[in-house]
Design an enzyme around this catalytic site. Structure first.
Site, mmCIF file in Angstrom:
data_model
loop_
_atom_site.group_PDB
_atom_site.id
_atom_site.type_symbol
_atom_site.label_atom_id
_atom_site.label_comp_id
_atom_site.label_asym_id
_atom_site.label_seq_id
_atom_site.Cartn_x
_atom_site.Cartn_y
_atom_site.Cartn_z
ATOM 1 N N CYS A 160 0.809 -0.994 -0.092
ATOM 2 C CA CYS A 160 0.240 -0.112 -0.117
ATOM 3 C C CYS A 160 0.756 1.410 -0.024
ATOM 4 O O CYS A 160 0.815 2.379 -0.148
ATOM 5 C CB CYS A 160 -0.746 0.367 1.038
ATOM 6 S SG CYS A 160 -1.624 -1.356 0.897
ATOM 7 N N HIS B 253 -3.368 6.277 2.456
ATOM 8 C CA HIS B 253 -3.340 5.228 1.736
ATOM 9 C C HIS B 253 -5.486 5.139 2.310
ATOM 10 O O HIS B 253 -5.593 5.103 3.876
ATOM 11 C CB HIS B 253 -2.455 4.567 2.497
ATOM 12 C CG HIS B 253 -3.335 2.968 1.889
ATOM 13 N ND1 HIS B 253 -3.826 2.877 0.826
ATOM 14 C CD2 HIS B 253 -3.368 2.108 2.593
ATOM 15 C CE1 HIS B 253 -4.210 1.343 1.119
ATOM 16 N NE2 HIS B 253 -4.191 0.654 2.257
ATOM 17 N N ASN C 20 -9.656 -0.797 0.331
ATOM 18 C CA ASN C 20 -8.768 -0.426 0.018
ATOM 19 C C ASN C 20 -8.262 -1.319 -1.250
ATOM 20 O O ASN C 20 -8.145 -2.053 -1.834
ATOM 21 C CB ASN C 20 -7.982 -0.807 0.852
ATOM 22 C CG ASN C 20 -6.367 -0.917 1.160
ATOM 23 O OD1 ASN C 20 -6.069 -0.965 0.370
ATOM 24 N ND2 ASN C 20 -6.282 -1.468 2.190
HETATM 25 O O1 UT7 Z 1 -3.574 -1.695 3.753
HETATM 26 C C1 UT7 Z 1 -2.168 -1.689 4.122
HETATM 27 C C2 UT7 Z 1 -2.585 -2.247 5.351
HETATM 28 N N1 UT7 Z 1 -3.432 -2.614 6.527
HETATM 29 C C3 UT7 Z 1 -4.476 -2.703 6.798
HETATM 30 O O2 UT7 Z 1 -3.852 -1.255 6.981
HETATM 31 C C4 UT7 Z 1 -5.909 -2.920 8.011
HETATM 32 C C5 UT7 Z 1 -5.534 -2.816 9.289
HETATM 33 N N2 UT7 Z 1 -6.823 -3.645 9.827
HETATM 34 C C6 UT7 Z 1 -8.306 -2.391 9.984
HETATM 35 O O3 UT7 Z 1 -9.151 -1.990 9.323
HETATM 36 C C7 UT7 Z 1 -9.272 -3.635 10.705
HETATM 37 O O4 UT7 Z 1 -8.155 -4.343 11.754
HETATM 38 C C8 UT7 Z 1 -10.359 -4.750 10.321
HETATM 39 C C9 UT7 Z 1 -11.329 -4.034 9.828
HETATM 40 C C10 UT7 Z 1 -9.540 -5.569 9.214
HETATM 41 C C11 UT7 Z 1 -10.915 -5.690 11.393
HETATM 42 O O5 UT7 Z 1 -11.806 -4.777 12.615
HETATM 43 P P1 UT7 Z 1 -11.640 -4.729 13.315
HETATM 44 O O6 UT7 Z 1 -12.111 -3.758 14.344
HETATM 45 O O7 UT7 Z 1 -9.965 -4.720 13.959
HETATM 46 O O8 UT7 Z 1 -11.959 -5.936 14.496
HETATM 47 P P2 UT7 Z 1 -11.367 -7.378 14.835
HETATM 48 O O9 UT7 Z 1 -10.257 -8.233 13.892
HETATM 49 O O10 UT7 Z 1 -10.754 -7.350 16.413
HETATM 50 O O11 UT7 Z 1 -12.327 -8.584 14.929
HETATM 51 C C12 UT7 Z 1 -13.343 -7.952 16.046
HETATM 52 C C13 UT7 Z 1 -15.037 -9.020 15.909
HETATM 53 C C14 UT7 Z 1 -14.320 -10.647 15.671
HETATM 54 O O12 UT7 Z 1 -15.118 -11.067 16.724
HETATM 55 P P3 UT7 Z 1 -14.784 -11.710 18.324
HETATM 56 O O13 UT7 Z 1 -13.703 -12.674 17.967
HETATM 57 O O14 UT7 Z 1 -14.944 -10.363 18.961
HETATM 58 O O15 UT7 Z 1 -16.106 -12.505 18.076
HETATM 59 C C15 UT7 Z 1 -14.057 -10.231 14.663
HETATM 60 O O16 UT7 Z 1 -14.328 -12.225 14.449
HETATM 61 O O17 UT7 Z 1 -15.201 -8.867 14.564
HETATM 62 C C16 UT7 Z 1 -15.367 -9.926 13.837
HETATM 63 N N3 UT7 Z 1 -15.235 -10.529 12.750
HETATM 64 C C17 UT7 Z 1 -16.289 -9.314 11.675
HETATM 65 N N4 UT7 Z 1 -17.226 -9.493 11.573
HETATM 66 C C18 UT7 Z 1 -18.694 -9.304 10.892
HETATM 67 C C19 UT7 Z 1 -14.253 -9.980 11.454
HETATM 68 N N5 UT7 Z 1 -14.449 -9.332 10.297
HETATM 69 C C20 UT7 Z 1 -16.012 -9.049 10.111
HETATM 70 C C21 UT7 Z 1 -16.322 -9.066 10.018
HETATM 71 N N6 UT7 Z 1 -18.023 -9.241 9.195
HETATM 72 N N7 UT7 Z 1 -15.971 -9.270 7.538
#
Ligand code: UT7
Length: 332
Positions: free
Chosen positions: A114, A255, A285
């Site tokens: 990215c 980004h 993204n």
């Molecule tokens: O471009 C290069 C760099 N990339 C980035 O900068 C991306 C950085 N990361 C992010 O944008 C975020 O971490 C995400 C959008 C990918 C995820 O958001 P988050 O707030 O960090 O969620 P998390 O991974 O901590 O997951 C929270 C909960 C989990 O469930 P439990 O364990 O709390 O029950 C996940 O399983 O959300 C669940 N989850 C989802 N639920 C519904 C993860 N993905 C999804 C989904 N829909 N798509």
């Protein structure tokens, strides 16, 4: 001494829209979750036969036309991509330059995920300031749908396809010059975001196993935390080094990975809403293409004016990061 001027911008987005509602029929997710956690509403997906190079050519044609530079005077093409037409070779940049009819130019790809666009901007600046090249076409282009696992809700909701291109040209007018670019990388975080396929590091015994690992894998939450920390540090440093106050920035163009990341960095810099350029809601993204696509958005809305100071800020797999202070300097 020659200086490097950011002369023009162009972008291309495929017509097919993949909405949050569409994704909620494919994996266990919802429009509400995706929008709340990322700010994304929809993203664009390239057609099966629409390669990265084809999107890149559409973006490049616009950038060349808007630059006022005769394409015969282009002497280098650099493409930032993690989804090239072909892995290893030939490079996407060579395909792009041939499709554009550029003849004998230096052409190569770079891989900085990215952060790719900020990296190729720094390469163009260095080549021009050294006197080696005069008119450089730089392109960030991605067909991320080709390396996305549409059964993995942690990644497939984030990524989209598109391309953005810019002409970077020599000038002797210092006022037009790109002011500064900072780039960095730290491989100790390599496993946060990777495609563990095909290379010499691959440990697979069979082609089936190999194919299964062609897709991007991400430890999203850890990546998120490092992203906010690194992006903020990065922009604070480049502003301090150049003695520029954040109020002097016309457009902050980060980004486009996640609205929450962008907001956290914008708040840390005390930026006003109108300074922050956002396209994540409509394109998701698009990795190395996201910054030039966002610049093109403000250009096409008529908001980008000659002399406007842009602050670019990127972060991605590697991990890599970079920031740039860039006045928009079209030919007068
Ligand atoms: O471009 C290069 C760099 N990339 C980035 O900068 C991306 C950085 N990361 C992010 O944008 C975020 O971490 C995400 C959008 C990918 C995820 O958001 P988050 O707030 O960090 O969620 P998390 O991974 O901590 O997951 C929270 C909960 C989990 O469930 P439990 O364990 O709390 O029950 C996940 O399983 O959300 C669940 N989850 C989802 N639920 C519904 C993860 N993905 C999804 C989904 N829909 N798509």
């Amino acid at each position: 001494m020659a200086y490097a001027a950011f002369r023009s911008i162009g972008a291309y987005v495929p017509s097919k829209i993949l909405s949050n509602e569409d994704l909620s029929k494919m994996v266990d997710t919802s429009d509400e979750w995706i929008f709340k956690r990322t700010g994304i509403k929809e993203r664009r997906i390239a057609g099966k036969n629409e390669f990265t190079s084809e999107m890149a050519v559409c973006a490049a044609e616009l950038a060349i036309k808007r630059s006022g530079i005769n394409k015969n005077n282009i002497d280098m093409v650099v493409c930032a991509t993690i989804s090239p037409d072909y892995f290893c070779m030939p490079s996407t940049a060579t395909i792009i330059s041939t499709k554009l009819g550029l003849g004998n130019v230096t052409a190569f790809d770079i891989s900085a995920a990215c952060t790719g666009f900020v990296y190729i901007l720094s390469i163009a600046k260095a080549f021009i300031e050294s006197g080696m090249k005069k008119n450089i076409l730089i392109i960030g282009a991605e067909k991320l749908s080709s390396i996305t696992d549409y059964t993995d809700r942690g990644t497939c909701i984030l990524f989209g396809d598109g391309a953005g291109a810019a002409m970077i040209c020599a000038t002797d007018n210092k006022e037009e010059a790109i002011i500064d670019i900072h780039t960095g990388a730290d491989g100790t975080y390599a496993d946060l975001l990777m495609t563990p396929n095909g290379g010499s590091g691959s440990m697979h015994d069979s082609l089936d196993q190999e194919a299964a690992s062609c897709f991007m894998q991400m430890k999203g939450n850890e990546t998120f935390k490092v992203a906010v920390r690194t992006l903020t540090k990065d922009v604070v440093e480049i502003l301090e080094t150049n003695n520029i106050d954040s109020s002097e920035i016309k457009y902050f163009i980060p980004h486009q990975a996640n609205y929450r990341i962008i907001k956290a960095v914008g708040d840390a810099l005390k930026l006003k809403k109108e300074q922050v350029v956002l396209t994540v809601q409509k394109y998701g993204n698009t990795s190395g293409a996201s910054i030039p696509m966002a610049i093109n958005d403000i250009y096409e809305s008529g908001s980008l004016k000659s002399g406007d100071l842009m602050l670019l800020d990127a972060f991605g797999g590697g991990l890599t990061w970079g920031s740039a202070l860039v006045p928009y300097s079209p030919l007068k």
